[in-house]
Scaffold this motif. Structure first.
Motif, PDB file in Angstrom:
ATOM      1  N   TRP A 110      36.154  86.643  26.685  1.00  0.00           N
ATOM      2  CA  TRP A 110      35.330  85.875  27.640  1.00  0.00           C
ATOM      3  C   TRP A 110      33.844  85.929  27.224  1.00  0.00           C
ATOM      4  N   SER A 111      33.376  87.171  26.875  1.00  0.00           N
ATOM      5  CA  SER A 111      31.967  87.269  26.460  1.00  0.00           C
ATOM      6  C   SER A 111      31.782  86.576  25.105  1.00  0.00           C
ATOM      7  N   ASP A 112      32.815  86.697  24.242  1.00  0.00           N
ATOM      8  CA  ASP A 112      32.742  86.005  22.939  1.00  0.00           C
ATOM      9  C   ASP A 112      32.625  84.498  23.146  1.00  0.00           C
ATOM     10  N   TYR A 113      33.363  84.020  24.145  1.00  0.00           N
ATOM     11  CA  TYR A 113      33.393  82.574  24.427  1.00  0.00           C
ATOM     12  C   TYR A 113      31.980  82.050  24.711  1.00  0.00           C
ATOM     13  N   LYS A 120      24.573  76.799  17.857  1.00  0.00           N
ATOM     14  CA  LYS A 120      24.389  75.443  17.334  1.00  0.00           C
ATOM     15  C   LYS A 120      25.576  75.063  16.433  1.00  0.00           C
ATOM     16  N   ALA A 121      26.051  76.106  15.696  1.00  0.00           N
ATOM     17  CA  ALA A 121      27.157  75.844  14.760  1.00  0.00           C
ATOM     18  C   ALA A 121      28.364  75.291  15.517  1.00  0.00           C
ATOM     19  N   ASN A 122      28.639  75.886  16.689  1.00  0.00           N
ATOM     20  CA  ASN A 122      29.785  75.430  17.480  1.00  0.00           C
ATOM     21  C   ASN A 122      29.564  74.011  17.980  1.00  0.00           C
ATOM     22  N   PHE A 123      28.314  73.745  18.401  1.00  0.00           N
ATOM     23  CA  PHE A 123      28.010  72.397  18.899  1.00  0.00           C
ATOM     24  C   PHE A 123      28.158  71.368  17.781  1.00  0.00           C
ATOM     25  N   ASP A 124      27.674  71.763  16.551  1.00  0.00           N
ATOM     26  CA  ASP A 124      27.827  70.861  15.399  1.00  0.00           C
ATOM     27  C   ASP A 124      29.302  70.588  15.129  1.00  0.00           C
ATOM     28  N   GLU A 125      30.074  71.680  15.222  1.00  0.00           N
ATOM     29  CA  GLU A 125      31.527  71.560  14.995  1.00  0.00           C
ATOM     30  C   GLU A 125      32.138  70.560  15.983  1.00  0.00           C
ATOM     31  N   TYR A 126      31.636  70.651  17.238  1.00  0.00           N
ATOM     32  CA  TYR A 126      32.127  69.741  18.289  1.00  0.00           C
ATOM     33  C   TYR A 126      31.770  68.298  17.948  1.00  0.00           C
ATOM     34  N   LEU A 127      30.547  68.124  17.445  1.00  0.00           N
ATOM     35  CA  LEU A 127      30.136  66.760  17.073  1.00  0.00           C
ATOM     36  C   LEU A 127      31.003  66.224  15.939  1.00  0.00           C
ATOM     37  N   TYR A 128      31.350  67.132  14.966  1.00  0.00           N
ATOM     38  CA  TYR A 128      32.249  66.717  13.875  1.00  0.00           C
ATOM     39  C   TYR A 128      33.596  66.287  14.453  1.00  0.00           C
ATOM     40  N   PHE A 129      34.034  67.085  15.426  1.00  0.00           N
ATOM     41  CA  PHE A 129      35.322  66.809  16.069  1.00  0.00           C
ATOM     42  C   PHE A 129      35.281  65.428  16.760  1.00  0.00           C
ATOM     43  N   LEU A 130      34.170  65.172  17.458  1.00  0.00           N
ATOM     44  CA  LEU A 130      34.019  63.865  18.108  1.00  0.00           C
ATOM     45  C   LEU A 130      33.980  62.756  17.061  1.00  0.00           C
TER      46      LEU A 130
ATOM     47  N   VAL B  15      29.514  61.096  30.037  1.00  0.00           N
ATOM     48  CA  VAL B  15      28.719  62.295  29.703  1.00  0.00           C
ATOM     49  C   VAL B  15      29.408  63.546  30.255  1.00  0.00           C
ATOM     50  N   LEU B  16      29.887  63.461  31.485  1.00  0.00           N
ATOM     51  CA  LEU B  16      30.589  64.610  32.080  1.00  0.00           C
ATOM     52  C   LEU B  16      31.851  64.961  31.302  1.00  0.00           C
ATOM     53  N   LEU B  17      32.574  63.932  30.877  1.00  0.00           N
ATOM     54  CA  LEU B  17      33.799  64.157  30.089  1.00  0.00           C
ATOM     55  C   LEU B  17      33.468  64.850  28.774  1.00  0.00           C
ATOM     56  N   PHE B  25      36.814  72.535  23.886  1.00  0.00           N
ATOM     57  CA  PHE B  25      36.748  72.670  22.437  1.00  0.00           C
ATOM     58  C   PHE B  25      36.402  74.115  22.066  1.00  0.00           C
ATOM     59  N   THR B  26      35.421  74.685  22.815  1.00  0.00           N
ATOM     60  CA  THR B  26      35.029  76.081  22.546  1.00  0.00           C
ATOM     61  C   THR B  26      36.195  77.034  22.803  1.00  0.00           C
ATOM     62  N   CYS B  27      37.013  76.719  23.795  1.00  0.00           N
ATOM     63  CA  CYS B  27      38.224  77.519  24.064  1.00  0.00           C
ATOM     64  C   CYS B  27      39.076  77.620  22.800  1.00  0.00           C
ATOM     65  N   GLY B  28      39.277  76.459  22.194  1.00  0.00           N
ATOM     66  CA  GLY B  28      40.099  76.412  20.982  1.00  0.00           C
ATOM     67  C   GLY B  28      39.450  77.184  19.849  1.00  0.00           C
ATOM     68  N   GLN B  29      38.128  77.111  19.758  1.00  0.00           N
ATOM     69  CA  GLN B  29      37.410  77.761  18.665  1.00  0.00           C
ATOM     70  C   GLN B  29      37.459  79.286  18.790  1.00  0.00           C
ATOM     71  N   VAL B  30      37.338  79.774  20.026  1.00  0.00           N
ATOM     72  CA  VAL B  30      37.288  81.225  20.229  1.00  0.00           C
ATOM     73  C   VAL B  30      38.637  81.890  19.936  1.00  0.00           C
ATOM     74  N   GLY B  31      39.671  81.163  20.085  1.00  0.00           N
ATOM     75  CA  GLY B  31      41.001  81.720  19.838  1.00  0.00           C
ATOM     76  C   GLY B  31      41.370  81.726  18.361  1.00  0.00           C
ATOM     77  N   LYS B  32      40.613  81.009  17.538  1.00  0.00           N
ATOM     78  CA  LYS B  32      40.971  80.891  16.114  1.00  0.00           C
ATOM     79  C   LYS B  32      40.728  82.194  15.351  1.00  0.00           C
TER      80      LYS B  32
END
Lengths: 741, 32
Positions: A110-113, A120-130, B15-17, B25-32
């Motif tokens: 949970w704290s790791d989350y 920023k790296a995670n946000f960039d990753e999200y943008l790549y995903f989008l 925007v909310l979506l 997405f972060t959920c998926g990343q933290v579990g990797k």
């Protein structure tokens, strides 16, 4: 003793009784289709969802142990029961959403989350995903683009012939219509019939059970009860995490089995259900606010506003709500009277009233009082049970102490009977000078009837079935003095109800308009009919159980149009503003945008085609048909959930106090359901128009942008007549001057 | 006016979506 042969015959008959109907039913091929589908589902249950049975066994064990644990804890027994509900399932599974096994690990993650969330790296990753998603979307668009381009090019460069082949179908459309009639519609009808068959014959329920088993729904329900029993006995908060994981594991079976398209459809369906539910709740809430507003008002209410603001709509809406409120009020007061003598056989009283109403000896509050008083007289003269509706007066009380005074049972019966009359009156409680339709329905099993006062969940095809129209208002009923018709039979008939009068000022006039009228006039007029006196004493005839069952709603454009003597009695509501149409149902913004965009395009293209061609083409047929469906859906949503907000200023009838601002809601689902005609007096104007042999096209037009003198005279205007007099005067003077010269 | 409100509602919804999507997405990343 029966012989073997007889036994055999009996067995044969028994088998026949079971199998012959089954055999007969199986001649219907629809059964075979359903049976094949059922076997398919069962095969999936056995060979694919292999852990479903284990989960049910586990859930059963968990439920049993939890119940034992709960019982032991409740009775404070010493025990060694370890509830298995807090343990994971033994069936192999992958943790959904990569969740950890234990709560401790979850806390670390949970704290790791949150640390990861804020990088920023995670946000960039999200943008790549989008970006990846957009890539796939653009791929689909690229595939569609050529088709769309071809369609646009064809439309742009296609020779658009102008023709007058009225209502002729093109050759392709003729073939298309044949396809629709012979293939599409029969297929659609077959599917509809099959679906009805599935529901009627119980296959739907069976399939629901099979899939509830496959998707662990049964296990989830059992586990929920098991954990509930364990939790209320132990309050083990830490084990909630295990339950969440187990739930996700059970749900993940359905999640992974069904393709994403199905989930999208299910999601949209659920969203639609939810938003409609919220929409209806909002409408009900608005109706309750309106009722609160009406309750705050005095007996006479006048609504004013300029043309088109919704004055008549508002008084009609108020009358509809008031009718429901009167029925509810009568019912509540009946129940209160009932509770004063809970062992009184009220049904006997009601049946006796019903009989009296059927033979028309009871038809008003006054006749009802007379009817009860007659029974009271009989009872007091000779105390027998049959005279008091079989009430066991020797055992139960005849008086009720309300801590203020002692109420005699006969007074309570009289009140109850009058309330019952108001409650059960079959026809509308509205009496108006224009027609108002109400549709509350009485549901009667021969006992105490109930009213279905639903305003919004109404099947529009059943509209006329429950329709009741307002009573015609004979103004002589409201006149205590001179009447338009002497010895009018209806003159004394009004006792209670809702009086609705539109354009009251035109009916009654004000002091200036009535200045020529005299009290001593031979015929009835607003000065000698004592209408105002009636209005001042209106509640006297309608009061039952200290509650006045009467309300008067009137409207006009200006409050001053109605004479001050009567107007001072009421409260005046001036409609200051009417909002644009709003929607009570949420989450329709995207749908509204898309549909209005498509309908705008459709109308443009359709009107162009109609301008150019008289015949029917396939694109026109298909697109216009689809647009019709979209229009129906869109209109249906707005007609069900649309509403307008009126901003009102409320002031005293004397018009010398402070004004208070209020809101009133006009819901389309309630008021636009053929309640009244907005042009309620148009019949008069129709007669007038029919007398004329000229239409708009037949009227003379000005010749230039500057009116000629003879054109001015054609207006028959007072002003122009004056101008003409001045002109004639000048001409005369000029002629006289010329002559003198 | 209604059209403007609808467009605004759709933009806010998207925007909310996207915002919600970031959480998942972060959920998926933290579990990797």
């Amino acid at each position: 003793m029966t012989s073997v042969r007889e036994d055999f015959q009996k067995m044969k008959d028994g088998l026949k009784r079971v199998f012959v109907p089954i055999g007969r039913a199986l001649k219907n091929y629809r059964h075979w289709i359903c049976i094949a589908i059922t076997f398919g589902f069962l095969a999936l249950a056995i060979f694919y969802f292999t852990s479903a049975d284990v989960r049910i066994i586990e859930a059963g064990r968990d439920l049993g142990l939890s119940f034992a644990f709960y019982g032991a804890e409740l009775l404070e027994l010493e025990h060694r029961i370890r509830p298995s509900v807090i343990e994971f399932s033994t069936t192999p599974f992958e943790m959904p959403f990569h969740l950890p096994d234990t709560w401790e690990e979850f806390q670390v993650l949970w704290s790791d989350y949150w640390k990861l969330w804020a990088t920023k790296a995670n946000f960039d990753e999200y943008l790549y995903f989008l970006g990846d998603i957009l890539y796939y979307v653009s791929k689909i668009l690229c595939l569609c683009l050529p088709l769309v381009s071809i369609f646009i090019l064809l439309r742009t460069f296609k020779n658009r012939p102008v023709n007058n082949d009225y209502n002729k179908d093109s050759k392709f459309l003729q073939r298309w219509r044949k396809f629709e009639k012979k293939v599409y519609i029969p297929c659609r009808e077959w599917v509809k019939k099959q679906l009805t068959f599935i529901k009627e014959k119980g296959y739907f329920k069976l399939w629901c059970w099979i899939w509830a088993y496959n998707f662990n729904v049964i296990a989830i329900a059992m586990e929920f009860v098991a954990f509930y029993l364990y939790f209320i006995a132990d309050f083990d908060f830490v084990s909630i995490y295990v339950q969440v994981v187990k739930l996700l594991r059970d749900v993940s079976v359905a999640l992974y089995f069904l393709p994403i398209v199905v989930w999208v459809i299910v999601g949209l369906w659920l969203m639609d259900k939810l938003r409609r539910k919220i929409g209806y709740e909002r409408l009900e809430h608005m109706e309750m606010k309106n009722r609160g507003f009406i309750n705050e008002r005095p007996i006479v209410v006048m609504i004013n506003g300029t043309m088109g603001t919704g004055k008549t709509t508002m008084i009609t809406d108020m009358a509809l709500s008031q009718e429901i409120m009167f029925r509810d009020e009568a019912f509540n007061r009946m129940m209160q009277a009932d509770l004063k003598f809970p062992f009184f056989p009220w049904i006997n009283l009601e049946l006796s009233i019903k009989r009296a109403m059927q033979n028309h000896s009871v038809y008003s509050l006054a006749t009802m009082r007379k009817f009860i008083r007659r029974r009271r007289y009989l009872f007091e003269r000779q105390k027998k049970r049959k005279y008091i509706f079989d009430y066991d007066f020797e055992f139960y009380s005849l008086e009720f102490d309300n801590k203020l005074y002692l109420e005699n049972i006969w007074d309570v019966i009289e009140t109850y009977a009058q309330l019952y009359l108001i409650y059960v009156t079959q026809s509308s409680l509205i009496i108006s000078n224009y027609s108002i339709r109400s549709d509350i329905a009485k549901v009667d099993n021969g006992n105490l009837p109930l009213w279905n006062t639903e305003l919004f969940h109404i099947d529009s095809s059943m509209l006329e079935t429950y329709s009741k129209y307002a009573h015609i208002l004979d103004f002589d009923m409201l006149r205590l003095g001179k009447k338009v018709i002497e010895r009018n039979k209806k003159a004394d008939s009004f006792e209670f109800g809702i009086i609705v009068i539109t354009e009251i000022g035109k009916e009654r006039g004000n002091n200036l308009e009535n200045i020529e009228l005299k009290k001593k006039d031979e015929f009835a007029n607003p000065k000698n009919d004592l209408f105002n006196d009636w209005l001042k004493m209106i509640r006297h005839s309608a009061t039952v159980d200290n509650f006045p069952f009467v309300k008067v709603f009137v409207d006009d454009q200006r409050p001053e149009s109605w004479g001050a003597d009567a107007r001072d009695l009421c409260e005046i509501g001036i409609i200051e503003e009417r909002s644009s149409r709003k929607l009570a149902m949420p989450l329709f913004a995207l749908g509204d945008l898309l549909i209005t965009w498509r309908l705008g395009k459709g109308v443009k293209s359709y009107s162009q085609t109609r301008f150019e061609r008289g015949d029917n083409t396939t694109p026109k047929h298909v697109f216009h048909g689809a647009d019709g469906k979209l229009f129906k859906y869109h209109l249906g949503i707005f007609n069900t959930f649309g509403f307008d907000k009126l901003r009102l200023n409320i002031e005293k009838g004397t018009m010398d106090g402070d004004k208070k601002q209020h809101w009133y809601y006009l819901m389309d689902g309630k008021i636009k359901r053929k309640r009244f005609s907005t042009d309620c007096f148009s019949e008069v104007f129709e007669e007038k128009a029919l007398r004329s042999d000229m239409g708009l096209d037949d009227l003379d037009c000005y010749v230039t942008s500057k009116a000629k003198f003879f054109e001015m005279l054609e207006t028959n205007s007072y002003f122009f007549q004056k101008l003409a007099g001045i002109k004639d005067g000048f001409t005369q003077k000029k002629e006289n001057a010329d002559k003198t010269a | 006016m209604n059209k403007f409100k609808n467009i605004l509602a759709v933009v806010v919804g998207v925007v909310l979506l996207l915002f919600l999507g970031y959480f998942l997405f972060t959920c998926g990343q933290v579990g990797k």
